[in-house]
Design a protein around this motif. Sequence first.
Motif, PDB file in Angstrom:
ATOM      1  N   VAL A   1      35.086  91.236   2.983  1.00 20.38           N
ATOM      2  CA  VAL A   1      35.412  92.235   4.002  1.00 20.38           C
ATOM      3  C   VAL A   1      35.808  93.518   3.278  1.00 20.38           C
ATOM      4  O   VAL A   1      36.727  93.512   2.455  1.00 20.38           O
ATOM      5  CB  VAL A   1      36.555  91.762   4.911  1.00 20.38           C
ATOM      6  CG1 VAL A   1      36.879  92.820   5.959  1.00 20.38           C
ATOM      7  CG2 VAL A   1      36.191  90.437   5.579  1.00 20.38           C
ATOM      8  N   HIS A   2      35.111  94.599   3.575  1.00 13.87           N
ATOM      9  CA  HIS A   2      35.395  95.889   2.948  1.00 13.87           C
ATOM     10  C   HIS A   2      36.420  96.614   3.822  1.00 13.87           C
ATOM     11  O   HIS A   2      36.081  97.323   4.769  1.00 13.87           O
ATOM     12  CB  HIS A   2      34.107  96.708   2.802  1.00 13.87           C
ATOM     13  CG  HIS A   2      33.117  96.074   1.868  1.00 13.87           C
ATOM     14  ND1 HIS A   2      32.845  96.582   0.619  1.00 13.87           N
ATOM     15  CD2 HIS A   2      32.354  94.942   1.998  1.00 13.87           C
ATOM     16  CE1 HIS A   2      31.941  95.812   0.016  1.00 13.87           C
ATOM     17  NE2 HIS A   2      31.639  94.809   0.834  1.00 13.87           N
ATOM     18  N   HIS A   3      37.712  96.393   3.497  1.00 10.18           N
ATOM     19  CA  HIS A   3      38.798  96.943   4.304  1.00 10.18           C
ATOM     20  C   HIS A   3      38.909  98.455   4.116  1.00 10.18           C
ATOM     21  O   HIS A   3      38.855  98.957   2.993  1.00 10.18           O
ATOM     22  CB  HIS A   3      40.134  96.293   3.925  1.00 10.18           C
ATOM     23  CG  HIS A   3      40.211  94.847   4.262  1.00 10.18           C
ATOM     24  ND1 HIS A   3      40.128  93.847   3.306  1.00 10.18           N
ATOM     25  CD2 HIS A   3      40.342  94.206   5.449  1.00 10.18           C
ATOM     26  CE1 HIS A   3      40.234  92.675   3.895  1.00 10.18           C
ATOM     27  NE2 HIS A   3      40.364  92.859   5.183  1.00 10.18           N
ATOM     28  N   VAL A   4      39.071  99.141   5.234  1.00 14.94           N
ATOM     29  CA  VAL A   4      39.290 100.581   5.194  1.00 14.94           C
ATOM     30  C   VAL A   4      40.701 100.866   4.706  1.00 14.94           C
ATOM     31  O   VAL A   4      41.668 100.228   5.144  1.00 14.94           O
ATOM     32  CB  VAL A   4      39.060 101.200   6.583  1.00 14.94           C
ATOM     33  CG1 VAL A   4      39.427 102.680   6.591  1.00 14.94           C
ATOM     34  CG2 VAL A   4      37.603 101.014   7.009  1.00 14.94           C
ATOM     35  N   ARG A   5      40.818 101.815   3.782  1.00 13.04           N
ATOM     36  CA  ARG A   5      42.122 102.223   3.272  1.00 13.04           C
ATOM     37  C   ARG A   5      42.654 103.412   4.062  1.00 13.04           C
ATOM     38  O   ARG A   5      41.948 104.008   4.884  1.00 13.04           O
ATOM     39  CB  ARG A   5      42.015 102.588   1.793  1.00 13.04           C
ATOM     40  CG  ARG A   5      41.720 101.409   0.872  1.00 13.04           C
ATOM     41  CD  ARG A   5      41.581 101.882  -0.551  1.00 13.04           C
ATOM     42  NE  ARG A   5      41.568 100.782  -1.513  1.00 13.04           N
ATOM     43  CZ  ARG A   5      41.424 100.928  -2.818  1.00 13.04           C
ATOM     44  NH1 ARG A   5      41.270 102.153  -3.328  1.00 13.04           N
ATOM     45  NH2 ARG A   5      41.422  99.888  -3.615  1.00 13.04           N
ATOM     46  N   ALA A   6      43.898 103.773   3.764  1.00 18.11           N
ATOM     47  CA  ALA A   6      44.523 104.895   4.478  1.00 18.11           C
ATOM     48  C   ALA A   6      43.776 106.198   4.243  1.00 18.11           C
ATOM     49  O   ALA A   6      43.733 107.075   5.122  1.00 18.11           O
ATOM     50  CB  ALA A   6      45.982 105.038   4.041  1.00 18.11           C
ATOM     51  N   ASN A   7      43.152 106.359   3.063  1.00 22.16           N
ATOM     52  CA  ASN A   7      42.441 107.604   2.754  1.00 22.16           C
ATOM     53  C   ASN A   7      40.991 107.592   3.211  1.00 22.16           C
ATOM     54  O   ASN A   7      40.230 108.513   2.918  1.00 22.16           O
ATOM     55  CB  ASN A   7      42.510 107.893   1.246  1.00 22.16           C
ATOM     56  CG  ASN A   7      41.819 106.816   0.410  1.00 22.16           C
ATOM     57  OD1 ASN A   7      41.207 105.901   0.953  1.00 22.16           O
ATOM     58  ND2 ASN A   7      41.938 106.919  -0.910  1.00 22.16           N
TER      59      ASN A   7
ATOM     60  N   THR B   1      51.502  90.628   4.645  1.00 23.78           N
ATOM     61  CA  THR B   1      52.422  91.466   3.857  1.00 23.78           C
ATOM     62  C   THR B   1      51.718  92.160   2.698  1.00 23.78           C
ATOM     63  O   THR B   1      52.158  93.212   2.250  1.00 23.78           O
ATOM     64  CB  THR B   1      53.572  90.602   3.296  1.00 23.78           C
ATOM     65  OG1 THR B   1      53.021  89.507   2.555  1.00 23.78           O
ATOM     66  CG2 THR B   1      54.424  90.054   4.433  1.00 23.78           C
ATOM     67  N   THR B   2      50.630  91.576   2.210  1.00 22.00           N
ATOM     68  CA  THR B   2      49.947  92.157   1.044  1.00 22.00           C
ATOM     69  C   THR B   2      48.820  93.112   1.422  1.00 22.00           C
ATOM     70  O   THR B   2      48.188  93.684   0.540  1.00 22.00           O
ATOM     71  CB  THR B   2      49.355  91.034   0.165  1.00 22.00           C
ATOM     72  OG1 THR B   2      48.488  90.218   0.970  1.00 22.00           O
ATOM     73  CG2 THR B   2      50.464  90.177  -0.417  1.00 22.00           C
ATOM     74  N   ARG B   3      48.567  93.281   2.724  1.00 21.20           N
ATOM     75  CA  ARG B   3      47.445  94.128   3.106  1.00 21.20           C
ATOM     76  C   ARG B   3      47.694  94.750   4.473  1.00 21.20           C
ATOM     77  O   ARG B   3      47.996  94.051   5.441  1.00 21.20           O
ATOM     78  CB  ARG B   3      46.145  93.317   3.133  1.00 21.20           C
ATOM     79  CG  ARG B   3      44.904  94.147   3.458  1.00 21.20           C
ATOM     80  CD  ARG B   3      43.629  93.321   3.269  1.00 21.20           C
ATOM     81  NE  ARG B   3      43.617  92.093   4.040  1.00 21.20           N
ATOM     82  CZ  ARG B   3      43.790  90.889   3.537  1.00 21.20           C
ATOM     83  NH1 ARG B   3      43.991  90.725   2.253  1.00 21.20           N
ATOM     84  NH2 ARG B   3      43.778  89.817   4.311  1.00 21.20           N
ATOM     85  N   THR B   4      47.598  96.070   4.559  1.00 22.58           N
ATOM     86  CA  THR B   4      47.693  96.789   5.823  1.00 22.58           C
ATOM     87  C   THR B   4      46.290  97.029   6.349  1.00 22.58           C
ATOM     88  O   THR B   4      45.398  97.460   5.609  1.00 22.58           O
ATOM     89  CB  THR B   4      48.409  98.137   5.634  1.00 22.58           C
ATOM     90  OG1 THR B   4      49.722  97.908   5.119  1.00 22.58           O
ATOM     91  CG2 THR B   4      48.514  98.882   6.949  1.00 22.58           C
ATOM     92  N   LEU B   5      46.065  96.740   7.622  1.00 16.30           N
ATOM     93  CA  LEU B   5      44.758  96.933   8.236  1.00 16.30           C
ATOM     94  C   LEU B   5      44.718  98.285   8.937  1.00 16.30           C
ATOM     95  O   LEU B   5      45.570  98.582   9.788  1.00 16.30           O
ATOM     96  CB  LEU B   5      44.463  95.813   9.230  1.00 16.30           C
ATOM     97  CG  LEU B   5      44.375  94.402   8.634  1.00 16.30           C
ATOM     98  CD1 LEU B   5      44.121  93.372   9.725  1.00 16.30           C
ATOM     99  CD2 LEU B   5      43.275  94.335   7.577  1.00 16.30           C
ATOM    100  N   TYR B   6      43.737  99.107   8.579  1.00 21.71           N
ATOM    101  CA  TYR B   6      43.579 100.436   9.173  1.00 21.71           C
ATOM    102  C   TYR B   6      42.335 100.456  10.051  1.00 21.71           C
ATOM    103  O   TYR B   6      41.328  99.806   9.735  1.00 21.71           O
ATOM    104  CB  TYR B   6      43.448 101.495   8.077  1.00 21.71           C
ATOM    105  CG  TYR B   6      44.694 101.643   7.222  1.00 21.71           C
ATOM    106  CD1 TYR B   6      45.761 102.425   7.655  1.00 21.71           C
ATOM    107  CD2 TYR B   6      44.798 101.003   5.993  1.00 21.71           C
ATOM    108  CE1 TYR B   6      46.910 102.562   6.879  1.00 21.71           C
ATOM    109  CE2 TYR B   6      45.933 101.132   5.202  1.00 21.71           C
ATOM    110  CZ  TYR B   6      46.987 101.910   5.653  1.00 21.71           C
ATOM    111  OH  TYR B   6      48.113 102.032   4.876  1.00 21.71           O
TER     112      TYR B   6
END
Length: 383
Positions: free
Chosen positions: A315-321, A354-359
């Motif tokens: 899964v290519h998670h979107v980051r905050a930037n 806790t180790t990953r924020t989902l955006y």
Amino acid sequence: MEPFKNLIGPATVANAGHHLRRAWPTFDRKRFEAQAATGLEQLEFKARAMQLADALEATLPDDFNAACELLEASLAPPLAMDAQGEPLKLGEARDEHGIGGWALWAVGEFVARRGVADEAAARRGLACLHAVTQRFTAEFAIRPLIQRHPALAFDTLGQWVNDPSAHVRRLVSEGSRPRLPWGLRLQALVLDPAPTLPLLRALQDDPSSYVRRSVANHLNDIAKDHPDLVAGWVRDHLIDAPDARNALLRHASRGLIKAGHAPTLAAWGLGSGLQGEATLALTAKRAAVGGEIGLRVQLRSSARQPQSLVVDYAVHHVRANGSASPKVFKGWKLTLAPGEERALEKRHSLKPVTTRTLYPGTHLIDLRVNGVALAEAAFELKP
């Protein structure tokens, strides 16, 4: 549910004070308990252990050998092991027969602080941790001694691989892991793990599953910085491997398999890509944080021989930037028969951890068969 931090509480302090006084009648129990317990309930878990260690430093003898003798005399009996070599009572908060459980985190911290002073102190500290680890664990406490006195530490660990206690043998591997979670990073071993390899070789066929699991995790640590070394280890030690070692090597190479590391896949007979076709479809085009999304995989073999396959997905998670970062998740391990078509389904959780924020944003999922990305699909993640 009782907060985890309460595993070190006022009762822990009182129990430690009782057994220290039992071992040393002139021990200033009142001063120790006052310092260890003051404001304890406002502290988080690690801070509680450190405050207990501070109280030990303030009240134990200045002579380190005398302090270690006192601590050893106050300990609970060693933890019993089951038939598989697993500890029966690890983490118990207190013991009526002596100091045990989480209070020993503070005892180990005290030994680590004093034991780095010089080689004589390190030697005495290692002997004390040999006793401590049989009641709890000393994997965090031993690391400063390895860092400051590596020659002495590795000579001692080399002797401990034959210790009758599985707790001690496990400490050989767990205490010297380069990247032990929550522990002091042993940067010299991150750069060059050679000093630990003879230890792991001696322990990988240990009769205790508790020890073997630590060896697997240690090798997985090494794989993060030296993947080819671990791939070679797996290749060499799979030869005539008994079932227990086979399982250990599989667990040790789990990260490399998920990452599609070609030499590791080849060691496991997974070096060839899929002969045939693979498709990936998602059950929805949109999903919300906190929900889930379904994956539907279709495999078709065009080979004349059975194919051993590891099917994972990233899964290519979107980051905050706005950029994306792939995270590989375990899927399926299977054998695909000649000409076979196989449908696979899985639900992927989108709950925050806790180790990953989902955006929010467009998330790509790619399907990986034996480490090779063969299909992809995308969905829109909503808040």
